[in-house]
Design a protein around this motif. Structure first.
Motif, PDB file in Angstrom:
ATOM      1  N   TRP A   1      27.772  33.441  64.924  1.00 52.53           N
ATOM      2  CA  TRP A   1      28.523  34.446  64.269  1.00 52.53           C
ATOM      3  C   TRP A   1      28.661  35.570  65.346  1.00 52.53           C
ATOM      4  O   TRP A   1      27.819  35.734  66.203  1.00 52.53           O
ATOM      5  N   GLY A   2      29.763  36.229  65.222  1.00 55.03           N
ATOM      6  CA  GLY A   2      30.110  37.401  65.751  1.00 55.03           C
ATOM      7  C   GLY A   2      30.170  38.815  64.984  1.00 55.03           C
ATOM      8  O   GLY A   2      30.484  38.239  63.608  1.00 55.03           O
ATOM      9  N   THR A   3      30.235  39.864  65.250  1.00 55.92           N
ATOM     10  CA  THR A   3      30.361  40.991  64.342  1.00 55.92           C
ATOM     11  C   THR A   3      30.871  42.328  65.198  1.00 55.92           C
ATOM     12  O   THR A   3      30.762  42.244  66.374  1.00 55.92           O
ATOM     13  N   ALA A   4      31.288  43.514  64.454  1.00 56.67           N
ATOM     14  CA  ALA A   4      31.430  44.627  65.202  1.00 56.67           C
ATOM     15  C   ALA A   4      30.154  45.501  65.308  1.00 56.67           C
ATOM     16  O   ALA A   4      29.846  45.762  63.941  1.00 56.67           O
TER      17      ALA A   4
ATOM     18  N   LEU B   1      37.083  39.962  64.881  1.00 57.00           N
ATOM     19  CA  LEU B   1      37.486  38.636  63.969  1.00 57.00           C
ATOM     20  C   LEU B   1      38.247  38.023  64.821  1.00 57.00           C
ATOM     21  O   LEU B   1      37.953  36.561  64.844  1.00 57.00           O
ATOM     22  N   GLU B   2      38.978  38.564  65.601  1.00 58.27           N
ATOM     23  CA  GLU B   2      39.966  37.615  66.537  1.00 58.27           C
ATOM     24  C   GLU B   2      39.086  36.961  67.607  1.00 58.27           C
ATOM     25  O   GLU B   2      39.393  35.758  67.910  1.00 58.27           O
TER      26      GLU B   2
ATOM     27  N   GLY C   1      33.527  30.901  66.122  1.00 64.62           N
ATOM     28  CA  GLY C   1      32.493  31.241  65.451  1.00 64.62           C
ATOM     29  C   GLY C   1      32.407  30.789  63.886  1.00 64.62           C
ATOM     30  O   GLY C   1      33.457  30.806  63.227  1.00 64.62           O
ATOM     31  N   GLU C   2      31.361  30.333  63.520  1.00 64.10           N
ATOM     32  CA  GLU C   2      31.025  29.807  62.272  1.00 64.10           C
ATOM     33  C   GLU C   2      31.196  30.577  61.289  1.00 64.10           C
ATOM     34  O   GLU C   2      31.292  30.347  59.786  1.00 64.10           O
ATOM     35  N   ASN C   3      30.660  31.887  61.658  1.00 65.24           N
ATOM     36  CA  ASN C   3      30.654  32.976  60.516  1.00 65.24           C
ATOM     37  C   ASN C   3      31.102  34.471  61.108  1.00 65.24           C
ATOM     38  O   ASN C   3      30.788  34.638  62.391  1.00 65.24           O
ATOM     39  N   TYR C   4      31.148  35.280  60.285  1.00 60.75           N
ATOM     40  CA  TYR C   4      31.623  36.919  60.469  1.00 60.75           C
ATOM     41  C   TYR C   4      30.740  37.452  59.863  1.00 60.75           C
ATOM     42  O   TYR C   4      30.507  37.537  58.638  1.00 60.75           O
TER      43      TYR C   4
ATOM     44  N   ALA D   1      39.692  42.907  55.351  1.00 61.68           N
ATOM     45  CA  ALA D   1      39.285  41.929  56.248  1.00 61.68           C
ATOM     46  C   ALA D   1      39.571  40.547  55.743  1.00 61.68           C
ATOM     47  O   ALA D   1      39.835  39.546  56.566  1.00 61.68           O
ATOM     48  N   VAL D   2      39.260  40.325  54.615  1.00 63.40           N
ATOM     49  CA  VAL D   2      39.507  38.953  54.031  1.00 63.40           C
ATOM     50  C   VAL D   2      40.981  38.558  54.326  1.00 63.40           C
ATOM     51  O   VAL D   2      41.442  37.197  54.561  1.00 63.40           O
ATOM     52  N   ALA D   3      41.770  39.492  53.921  1.00 66.74           N
ATOM     53  CA  ALA D   3      43.341  39.226  54.285  1.00 66.74           C
ATOM     54  C   ALA D   3      43.599  38.866  55.555  1.00 66.74           C
ATOM     55  O   ALA D   3      44.590  37.891  56.012  1.00 66.74           O
ATOM     56  N   TYR D   4      42.905  39.515  56.569  1.00 65.05           N
ATOM     57  CA  TYR D   4      43.165  39.158  57.869  1.00 65.05           C
ATOM     58  C   TYR D   4      42.528  38.067  58.146  1.00 65.05           C
ATOM     59  O   TYR D   4      43.299  37.220  59.309  1.00 65.05           O
ATOM     60  N   LYS D   5      41.542  37.726  57.907  1.00 69.71           N
ATOM     61  CA  LYS D   5      40.877  36.694  58.150  1.00 69.71           C
ATOM     62  C   LYS D   5      42.045  35.271  57.984  1.00 69.71           C
ATOM     63  O   LYS D   5      41.988  34.158  58.619  1.00 69.71           O
TER      64      LYS D   5
END
Length: 474
Positions: free
Chosen positions: A177-180, A212-213, A220-223, A254-258
């Motif tokens: 996973w990645g994150t900010a 996210l991008e 990445g399998e998760n964020y 975030a959900v919408a952009y994903k």
């Protein structure tokens, strides 16, 4: 050769900075290459691939319990555990804490936060993973690439480093996973999505959009969304409802952009009690689940459970995992633990076999964690300063979880604990018990049965027997 003397700046909190003099040790694999630029030498000379040698081995650089390809309960150990190296603790950890200056400066560090240094750390990360035998890694955006003076500059830095990460990953390694990172910079002192400042809210959204991008780009399998950075230390000057509403709108965006960019990974929220606030939407698994239910987000997120955070919230890690699991929310686990005598997040490697067994009991009941896994959100102790300590710490963490998995297999194969639990609830394994569990027994019907049966005879729960069976498997 010796690298030059430098000043190392390390943030110990959002606003305080400690400055120390540090002289890096001799650069590794000194074969004429320089310890600057995009040096690609051996970062861990003298350390070969870590192998499984079994419980009798005295070699500290070997696995005693983790045998990646060995099948346990129908899956390979590596598939049950899906271990991940956490970039921030492993390669950005300095040994600093609220009461002490940094104690670590790895041989490949030059004291800067340059792009060249970022790329060198990344190469060290993948060499470490290769030698440790771990397929997954995870990161915060600002861990792997330096913050710029503008959003555009920060994004450009991240793009450059992520391009190298994509190359180094190849087909062998994967991003768990990645994150900010929405907490270290002073702009986030009131929170990010819960900030009272509109400009900060927008800045945080831009940073998450980019994170996210790049997570999507790296497969990445998760964020993960790291919570617990809300602005309300006190409720006297805080509109708590407004902050929670803002946070929900942030998550919705975030959900919408994903979905817009076609990212199919799982979105995770990590409960983070007392980090650093005392009034939080994400105090524990149950509180976070209530937040998701209230705002209609329950189908969009799962939880990343950290064992150290469980104890800070007043629960055991097993309790938090079971709460998440039975609500269909268990997504990922931070494999760490805390000191029970210290009331803050010490992020220690989990070495308690009993705790690891309970953790793995939840994982096995869940059918595994994929697409999640175990990431080592754990750091070396402040006094552990040798490069080989990075390997030893991960080895003991991996062995402990592997030993927990082996113990769960023993418990399941023995069947005594499962039978004890079955017997305890056997009164419900009847025709009338089935009516209750199906929601078809009203109070009038229950009253009639109570009158018919009279005073209940209550059997022993056999608690000590359950503990005996459990500990005999350790």
């Amino acid at each position: 050769m010796r690298c030059s003397k430098i000043l190392v700046l390390v943030c110990l909190s959002l606003v305080s900075v400690t400055v120390i003099d540090a002289i890096p040790p001799t650069c590794p694999a000194d074969n004429g290459s320089k310890c600057d630029g995009e040096w690609e030498g051996d970062f861990f000379p003298g350390i070969s691939h870590i192998k499984y040698e079994g419980p009798s081995s005295k070699n500290p650089l070997s696995f005693k319990w983790y045998n990646a390809e060995e099948e346990i309960l129908g899956k390979k150990m590596k598939d049950w555990l899906r271990f991940s190296v956490a970039f921030w603790h492993t390669f950005r950890g300095t040994g600093a804490d609220p009461f002490g200056a940094p104690t670590k400066l790895w041989p490949w560090e030059d004291g800067t936060n340059s792009l060249a240094m970022a790329k060198r750390r990344l190469r060290a990360n993948f060499e470490f993973m290769e030698k440790l035998g771990v397929e997954f890694w995870c990161f915060h955006d600002r861990d792997i690439a330096p913050d710029g003076k503008t959003i555009e500059e920060s994004n450009a830095n991240l793009d450059e480093v992520v391009a190298l990460a994509k190359e180094l990953q190849g087909k062998k390694f994967h991003l768990l996973w990645g994150t900010a990172q929405l907490f270290l910079h002073p702009r986030y002192m009131h929170g990010a999505a819960t900030s009272s400042e509109l400009a900060v809210y927008a800045y945080a959204a831009a940073q998450v959009k980019k994170a996210l991008e790049v997570t999507h780009y790296l497969g990445g399998e998760n964020y993960v969304f790291w919570g617990g950075r809300e602005g309300y230390q006190t409720l006297l000057n805080t509109d708590m409802k407004r902050e929670l509403d803002h946070l929900a709108r942030f998550f919705e965006a975030a959900v919408a952009y994903k979905k817009k960019i076609g990212y199919n990974g799982t979105l995770l929220i990590e409960p983070k009690p007392q980090e650093p606030t005392k009034h939080q939407y994400d105090w524990d698994a149950a509180t976070t689940a209530a937040f998701l239910h209230k705002y209609g987000l329950i189908g969009e997120f799962k939880l990343n459970i950290e064992c150290n955070h469980a104890t800070l919230s007043g629960h055991s890690c097993h309790h938090e995992l079971e709460t998440a699991r039975i609500n269909g929310l268990l997504g990922n686990i931070d494999a760490n633990t805390g000191d029970p005598q210290i009331g803050w997040d010490t992020d220690q490697f989990l070495t308690d076999v009993g705790e690891a067994t309970l953790v793995m009991l939840s994982v096995v009941r869940n059918g595994g964690l994929a697409p999640g896994g175990f990431n080592f959100d754990a750091k070396l102790r402040r006094e552990s300063t040798d490069v080989e300590d990075l390997f030893i710490a991960h080895i003991v963490g991996m062995d402990t979880m592997a030993r927990g998995l082996r113990n769960v297999a023993k418990l399941i194969e023995d069947g005594s604990l499962e039978e004890l639990v079955r017997k305890r609830y056997s009164s419900f394994d009847t025709e009338f018990g089935a009516l209750i569990e199906a929601g078809k027994a009203d109070f009038e019907t229950l009253e009639k049965k109570a009158l018919e049966w009279g005073e209940p005879k209550v059997a022993s729960a056999k608690q000590e027997l359950a503990e005996m069976i459990f500990h005999n498997a350790l």
